[in-house]
Design a protein around this motif. Sequence first.
Motif, PDB file in Angstrom:
ATOM      1  N   LYS A   6       0.851  -1.184   0.000  1.00 56.98           N
ATOM      2  CA  LYS A   6       0.000   0.000   0.000  1.00 56.98           C
ATOM      3  C   LYS A   6       0.884   1.231   0.000  1.00 56.98           C
ATOM      4  O   LYS A   6       1.726   1.389   0.881  1.00 56.98           O
ATOM      5  CB  LYS A   6      -0.891   0.023   1.245  1.00 56.98           C
ATOM      6  N   ILE A   7       0.670   2.093  -0.958  1.00 56.78           N
ATOM      7  CA  ILE A   7       1.455   3.320  -1.018  1.00 56.78           C
ATOM      8  C   ILE A   7       1.214   4.161   0.236  1.00 56.78           C
ATOM      9  O   ILE A   7       2.100   4.880   0.683  1.00 56.78           O
ATOM     10  CB  ILE A   7       1.196   4.114  -2.316  1.00 56.78           C
ATOM     11  N   SER A   8       0.033   4.042   0.838  1.00 57.40           N
ATOM     12  CA  SER A   8      -0.265   4.824   2.031  1.00 57.40           C
ATOM     13  C   SER A   8       0.599   4.423   3.225  1.00 57.40           C
ATOM     14  O   SER A   8       0.719   5.169   4.183  1.00 57.40           O
ATOM     15  CB  SER A   8      -1.746   4.721   2.385  1.00 57.40           C
ATOM     16  N   ASP A   9       1.210   3.244   3.166  1.00 51.64           N
ATOM     17  CA  ASP A   9       2.091   2.797   4.245  1.00 51.64           C
ATOM     18  C   ASP A   9       3.532   3.259   4.043  1.00 51.64           C
ATOM     19  O   ASP A   9       4.353   3.121   4.940  1.00 51.64           O
ATOM     20  CB  ASP A   9       2.087   1.269   4.332  1.00 51.64           C
ATOM     21  N   GLU A  10       3.847   3.765   2.882  1.00 49.91           N
ATOM     22  CA  GLU A  10       5.215   4.143   2.540  1.00 49.91           C
ATOM     23  C   GLU A  10       5.512   5.583   2.938  1.00 49.91           C
ATOM     24  O   GLU A  10       4.648   6.452   2.872  1.00 49.91           O
ATOM     25  CB  GLU A  10       5.436   3.978   1.038  1.00 49.91           C
ATOM     26  N   LYS A  11       6.764   5.848   3.321  1.00 42.41           N
ATOM     27  CA  LYS A  11       7.209   7.214   3.581  1.00 42.41           C
ATOM     28  C   LYS A  11       7.663   7.811   2.252  1.00 42.41           C
ATOM     29  O   LYS A  11       8.597   7.317   1.623  1.00 42.41           O
ATOM     30  CB  LYS A  11       8.365   7.237   4.579  1.00 42.41           C
ATOM     31  N   ILE A  12       6.965   8.865   1.838  1.00 42.72           N
ATOM     32  CA  ILE A  12       7.239   9.515   0.556  1.00 42.72           C
ATOM     33  C   ILE A  12       7.848  10.886   0.828  1.00 42.72           C
ATOM     34  O   ILE A  12       7.280  11.674   1.587  1.00 42.72           O
ATOM     35  CB  ILE A  12       5.945   9.687  -0.264  1.00 42.72           C
ATOM     36  N   GLY A  34      -4.077  11.420   2.331  1.00 48.46           N
ATOM     37  CA  GLY A  34      -3.840  10.374   3.323  1.00 48.46           C
ATOM     38  C   GLY A  34      -2.496   9.679   3.229  1.00 48.46           C
ATOM     39  O   GLY A  34      -2.279   8.651   3.872  1.00 48.46           O
ATOM     40  N   LEU A  35      -1.589  10.226   2.430  1.00 47.55           N
ATOM     41  CA  LEU A  35      -0.270   9.610   2.299  1.00 47.55           C
ATOM     42  C   LEU A  35       0.670  10.076   3.410  1.00 47.55           C
ATOM     43  O   LEU A  35       0.514  11.152   3.969  1.00 47.55           O
ATOM     44  CB  LEU A  35       0.334   9.945   0.935  1.00 47.55           C
ATOM     45  N   ASN A  36       1.647   9.245   3.701  1.00 41.71           N
ATOM     46  CA  ASN A  36       2.670   9.519   4.699  1.00 41.71           C
ATOM     47  C   ASN A  36       3.761  10.336   3.997  1.00 41.71           C
ATOM     48  O   ASN A  36       4.781   9.795   3.586  1.00 41.71           O
ATOM     49  CB  ASN A  36       3.197   8.185   5.245  1.00 41.71           C
ATOM     50  N   ALA A  37       3.511  11.624   3.835  1.00 42.88           N
ATOM     51  CA  ALA A  37       4.340  12.460   2.966  1.00 42.88           C
ATOM     52  C   ALA A  37       5.143  13.505   3.725  1.00 42.88           C
ATOM     53  O   ALA A  37       4.713  14.009   4.767  1.00 42.88           O
ATOM     54  CB  ALA A  37       3.454  13.155   1.937  1.00 42.88           C
ATOM     55  N   TYR A  38       6.286  13.813   3.132  1.00 42.34           N
ATOM     56  CA  TYR A  38       7.199  14.814   3.666  1.00 42.34           C
ATOM     57  C   TYR A  38       7.769  15.595   2.489  1.00 42.34           C
ATOM     58  O   TYR A  38       7.648  15.178   1.346  1.00 42.34           O
ATOM     59  CB  TYR A  38       8.363  14.135   4.406  1.00 42.34           C
ATOM     60  N   SER A  39       8.426  16.710   2.799  1.00 41.75           N
ATOM     61  CA  SER A  39       9.140  17.434   1.747  1.00 41.75           C
ATOM     62  C   SER A  39      10.439  17.968   2.321  1.00 41.75           C
ATOM     63  O   SER A  39      10.560  18.177   3.531  1.00 41.75           O
ATOM     64  CB  SER A  39       8.284  18.573   1.175  1.00 41.75           C
ATOM     65  N   ALA A  40      11.389  18.175   1.425  1.00 39.77           N
ATOM     66  CA  ALA A  40      12.701  18.676   1.834  1.00 39.77           C
ATOM     67  C   ALA A  40      13.388  19.324   0.646  1.00 39.77           C
ATOM     68  O   ALA A  40      12.964  19.171  -0.492  1.00 39.77           O
ATOM     69  CB  ALA A  40      13.555  17.531   2.380  1.00 39.77           C
ATOM     70  N   GLY A  41      14.465  20.032   0.948  1.00 38.26           N
ATOM     71  CA  GLY A  41      15.258  20.676  -0.086  1.00 38.26           C
ATOM     72  C   GLY A  41      16.704  20.232  -0.037  1.00 38.26           C
ATOM     73  O   GLY A  41      17.164  19.699   0.968  1.00 38.26           O
ATOM     74  N   LEU A  73      15.506  16.109   7.277  1.00 41.76           N
ATOM     75  CA  LEU A  73      14.370  15.198   7.161  1.00 41.76           C
ATOM     76  C   LEU A  73      14.765  13.757   7.470  1.00 41.76           C
ATOM     77  O   LEU A  73      14.093  13.083   8.241  1.00 41.76           O
ATOM     78  CB  LEU A  73      13.747  15.277   5.763  1.00 41.76           C
ATOM     79  N   THR A  74      15.856  13.282   6.884  1.00 38.27           N
ATOM     80  CA  THR A  74      16.241  11.886   7.119  1.00 38.27           C
ATOM     81  C   THR A  74      16.664  11.653   8.565  1.00 38.27           C
ATOM     82  O   THR A  74      16.451  10.566   9.098  1.00 38.27           O
ATOM     83  CB  THR A  74      17.336  11.415   6.139  1.00 38.27           C
ATOM     84  N   LYS A  75      17.229  12.648   9.204  1.00 33.18           N
ATOM     85  CA  LYS A  75      17.540  12.518  10.639  1.00 33.18           C
ATOM     86  C   LYS A  75      16.254  12.368  11.445  1.00 33.18           C
ATOM     87  O   LYS A  75      16.207  11.640  12.429  1.00 33.18           O
ATOM     88  CB  LYS A  75      18.322  13.735  11.140  1.00 33.18           C
ATOM     89  N   LYS A  76      15.218  13.058  11.021  1.00 32.08           N
ATOM     90  CA  LYS A  76      13.941  13.057  11.740  1.00 32.08           C
ATOM     91  C   LYS A  76      13.132  11.783  11.496  1.00 32.08           C
ATOM     92  O   LYS A  76      12.584  11.206  12.439  1.00 32.08           O
ATOM     93  CB  LYS A  76      13.125  14.292  11.324  1.00 32.08           C
ATOM     94  N   ILE A  77      13.050  11.326  10.240  1.00 32.16           N
ATOM     95  CA  ILE A  77      12.143  10.211   9.922  1.00 32.16           C
ATOM     96  C   ILE A  77      12.847   8.903   9.587  1.00 32.16           C
ATOM     97  O   ILE A  77      12.193   7.877   9.428  1.00 32.16           O
ATOM     98  CB  ILE A  77      11.170  10.568   8.776  1.00 32.16           C
ATOM     99  N   GLY A  78      14.162   8.934   9.419  1.00 32.17           N
ATOM    100  CA  GLY A  78      14.872   7.706   9.049  1.00 32.17           C
ATOM    101  C   GLY A  78      14.770   7.433   7.562  1.00 32.17           C
ATOM    102  O   GLY A  78      14.801   8.348   6.746  1.00 32.17           O
ATOM    103  N   ASN A  79      14.601   6.176   7.225  1.00 30.47           N
ATOM    104  CA  ASN A  79      14.569   5.764   5.822  1.00 30.47           C
ATOM    105  C   ASN A  79      13.385   6.335   5.060  1.00 30.47           C
ATOM    106  O   ASN A  79      12.300   6.491   5.620  1.00 30.47           O
ATOM    107  CB  ASN A  79      14.527   4.247   5.717  1.00 30.47           C
ATOM    108  N   ILE A  80      13.623   6.580   3.793  1.00 25.34           N
ATOM    109  CA  ILE A  80      12.578   7.043   2.875  1.00 25.34           C
ATOM    110  C   ILE A  80      12.262   5.886   1.944  1.00 25.34           C
ATOM    111  O   ILE A  80      13.160   5.228   1.433  1.00 25.34           O
ATOM    112  CB  ILE A  80      13.063   8.267   2.076  1.00 25.34           C
ATOM    113  N   ASP A  81      10.981   5.628   1.723  1.00 26.87           N
ATOM    114  CA  ASP A  81      10.590   4.546   0.827  1.00 26.87           C
ATOM    115  C   ASP A  81      10.534   5.013  -0.630  1.00 26.87           C
ATOM    116  O   ASP A  81      11.027   4.339  -1.522  1.00 26.87           O
ATOM    117  CB  ASP A  81       9.234   3.972   1.252  1.00 26.87           C
ATOM    118  N   ILE A  82       9.910   6.163  -0.851  1.00 21.01           N
ATOM    119  CA  ILE A  82       9.771   6.691  -2.208  1.00 21.01           C
ATOM    120  C   ILE A  82      10.299   8.123  -2.218  1.00 21.01           C
ATOM    121  O   ILE A  82       9.828   8.970  -1.463  1.00 21.01           O
ATOM    122  CB  ILE A  82       8.295   6.671  -2.669  1.00 21.01           C
TER     123      ILE A  82
END
Length: 135
Positions: A6-12, A34-41, A73-82
């Motif tokens: 499920k894409i909704s389970d992935e960290k994007i 409803g996605l587990n989404a983040y953004s960064a630069g 972002l990666t320090k905060k959430i760990g691994n990124i799936d997509i």
Amino acid sequence: MDKSFKISDEKIAFVCIHNKRRSVMAESFAKNLGLNAYSAGVEKTEEIDEKIVEVMAELGLKVKERPETILELTKKIGNIDILVTMGCIGSCPVVPAKKYIAWNIKDPAGKEIEVYRKIRDEIKIKVEELLKSEF
């Protein structure tokens, strides 16, 4: 294909150069769906572009209050799936992820508000397509 994915389970993570325009809009649309989404630069910047706040508010959506770098972002959430890059060709980060997607979306910086709306609508369609995609 395994339908248990499920894409909704992935960290994007949506990434652009400064995390103040394109990636911020994509994150807002994705969270609204409803996605587990983040953004960064890639580069550090201090504030979100006010025109982004304005054009997203027109659709009743809020955006994050403060830009962050991909390292923050990666320090905060760990691994990124997509990892979805948004036109940072040549300066996109090398970040471990299960899936990489490149969207070549123009940066509306310094343009008229109509250009911001056009880019916003393009990003909205791409995020909706991402939600429907199968990996």
